[in-house]
Enzyme design. Structure first.
Site, PDB file in Angstrom:
ATOM      1  N   ASP A  96      -3.634  41.535 -24.376  1.00 30.95           N
ATOM      2  CA  ASP A  96      -4.669  40.853 -25.148  1.00 30.95           C
ATOM      3  C   ASP A  96      -4.047  40.363 -26.453  1.00 30.95           C
ATOM      4  OD1 ASP A  96      -4.373  43.103 -26.667  1.00 30.95           O
ATOM      5  OD2 ASP A  96      -6.370  43.897 -26.305  1.00 30.95           O
ATOM      6  N   ASP A 269     -11.351  44.406 -16.956  1.00 28.83           N
ATOM      7  CA  ASP A 269     -10.617  45.574 -17.447  1.00 28.83           C
ATOM      8  C   ASP A 269     -11.530  46.438 -18.286  1.00 28.83           C
ATOM      9  OD1 ASP A 269      -9.652  45.574 -20.644  1.00 28.83           O
ATOM     10  OD2 ASP A 269     -10.456  43.692 -19.897  1.00 28.83           O
ATOM     11  N   CYS A 307     -13.179  59.768  -0.677  1.00 24.83           N
ATOM     12  CA  CYS A 307     -12.101  59.162  -1.469  1.00 24.83           C
ATOM     13  C   CYS A 307     -10.740  59.494  -0.864  1.00 24.83           C
ATOM     14  CB  CYS A 307     -12.162  59.655  -2.913  1.00 24.83           C
ATOM     15  SG  CYS A 307     -10.921  58.902  -4.001  1.00 24.83           S
ATOM     16  N   CYS A 309      -7.811  59.213  -2.676  1.00 26.91           N
ATOM     17  CA  CYS A 309      -6.818  59.353  -3.741  1.00 26.91           C
ATOM     18  C   CYS A 309      -6.079  60.695  -3.641  1.00 26.91           C
ATOM     19  CB  CYS A 309      -7.476  59.212  -5.121  1.00 26.91           C
ATOM     20  SG  CYS A 309      -8.354  60.682  -5.704  1.00 26.91           S
ATOM     21  N   CYS A 312      -8.235  63.865  -4.530  1.00 22.60           N
ATOM     22  CA  CYS A 312      -9.198  64.295  -3.518  1.00 22.60           C
ATOM     23  C   CYS A 312      -8.526  64.830  -2.260  1.00 22.60           C
ATOM     24  CB  CYS A 312     -10.139  63.143  -3.173  1.00 22.60           C
ATOM     25  SG  CYS A 312     -11.229  62.708  -4.546  1.00 22.60           S
ATOM     26  N   HIS A 338      -8.350  59.805  -9.970  1.00 28.24           N
ATOM     27  CA  HIS A 338      -9.526  59.636  -9.122  1.00 28.24           C
ATOM     28  C   HIS A 338     -10.442  58.523  -9.622  1.00 28.24           C
ATOM     29  CE1 HIS A 338     -13.082  60.289  -6.739  1.00 28.24           C
ATOM     30  NE2 HIS A 338     -13.765  60.282  -7.871  1.00 28.24           N
TER      31      HIS A 338
END
Length: 376
Positions: A96, A269, A307, A309, A312, A338
């Protein structure tokens, strides 16, 4: 900007909404849009390694120009070979411009036509940001996508203030564009205008005429009601080129992400998923849970059975509760993995729904299942 290095390839537009699916081609690889971008303010997503960021399916990572200028300094990042080598991330990156700090540090900064005088948050020294200096800093940092310098207009604000600020942001965009030299970076113009439709239209048209490689919609998600935010988006997007990427800045809850996608946004974002993760708030298919609660002390089930990930797959709620109660950094890391994966997976589903022409149905299903309360 060399179009061979950076351009948006639109593959499909949902028949019922303005949602778009496509491929964003960048110097550091191709990424699918729409996408959610994790925020790595200081060239790191808090608690996570670049390898972990890749593992959750992230494409672009966002870093903060203002903060990297203060520490370690853009000269250090440049000597390291640019931000990718500095942080060991070989995927696309975005910086940014410091425009949000114009908003967030308003008590200690001074705006003039030349630019913004900040007070260094570490030593109190004066630090002048001009559109030209911001471009120089961003070129030294070396991200694939960079932002024009702007003022993130507060909410609420008078029409007169918003008009004066928006006109100045357009002048700053022209100055930044003239100063930009690197052919391997895409400079985005930022549409401001507050909540005023005519100012959003004016800004979008002026920036579109400058033919930026992409466009950001700024001044949103700063306290305005959701319907006002979405109206701001619509007032800007209708005047932006169809073939250029559109980036909605600072949104990270499901309702805002999906609402942005529905209106034709490609990139979003927010620090939300990692910030709330560090405080024990986790997004799951069963709703938002607070892992600090005593009910999870002996809960030996996975955090979220739906999930995929790392967290998990390998750890239980009881263990995550234990880590949180002991204030262990590893717990913040697992929680962050997660939460980011959860949002990215929802956006992956959105991309699939767009290609199959049922995005609106998908959006309604997600919001019914998880709720549309801000913050999840």
């Amino acid at each position: 900007m060399n179009p061979d290095l950076f351009h948006l390839e639109i593959k499909h537009i949902d028949k019922e909404t303005g949602a778009r699916y496509g491929i964003l081609h960048t110097p550091h690889g191709d990424v699918e849009v729409p996408m959610f971008m994790p925020v790595g303010t200081n060239a790191t997503v808090k608690c996570l390694s670049p390898e972990e960021i890749k593992s959750v399916g992230a494409g672009v990572i966002l870093a903060n120009t203002y903060h990297l200028h203060l520490r370690p300094g853009e000269d250090v990042v440049k000597k390291a070979g640019g931000v990718h080598r500095f942080m060991n991330y070989d995927g696309p990156m975005l910086t940014d411009s410091g425009g949000f700090q114009v908003f967030s540090l308003q008590k200690t900064r001074k705006i003039t036509e030349e630019g913004v005088e900040f007070r260094n948050i570490y030593n109190g020294d004066k630090d002048m940001f001009t559109p030209e200096k911001v471009i120089q800093i961003e070129e030294d940092i070396g991200a694939d996508i960079i932002m024009s310098f702007d003022e993130c207009i507060p909410y609420p604000v008078t029409y007169e203030y918003a008009k004066h600020s928006t006109e100045r942001t357009i002048r700053w965009a022209k100055r930044g564009l003239a100063a930009h030299k690197r052919e391997d970076q895409a400079l985005f113009g930022i549409v401001q205008g507050g909540e005023f439709q005519d100012l959003r239209e004016m800004c979008a048209k002026e920036l579109a005429a400058l033919d930026f490689p992409g466009y950001s919609i700024g001044g949103t998600s700063i306290g305005e009601p959701k319907d006002v935010c979405f109206q701001m988006v619509e007032d800007a997007i209708r005047f932006l080129p169809q073939d250029k990427p559109r980036y909605l800045m600072g949104v990270g809850s499901l309702d805002y992400i999906l609402g942005g996608i529905e209106r034709g946004v490609d990139m979003m974002d927010c620090v939300l998923p990692t910030r709330i993760a560090r405080h024990g708030a986790l997004m799951t298919s069963q709703g938002r849970i607070n892992i600090r609660k005593a009910q999870y002390k002996e809960d030996f089930t996975p955090l979220d059975p739906e999930c995929d990930c790392y967290t998990c797959k390998h750890y239980t709620k009881a263990y995550l509760h234990h880590l949180f109660m002991c204030n262990e950094e590893f717990g913040k890391r697992l929680n962050s993995i997660h939460n980011i994966r959860f949002l990215i997976k929802v956006v992956e589903g959105a991309r699939k729904a767009i290609q199959e022409d049922h995005f609106k149905e998908y959006e309604e299903e997600i919001l019914r299942k998880y709720g549309d309360i801000r913050g999840f």
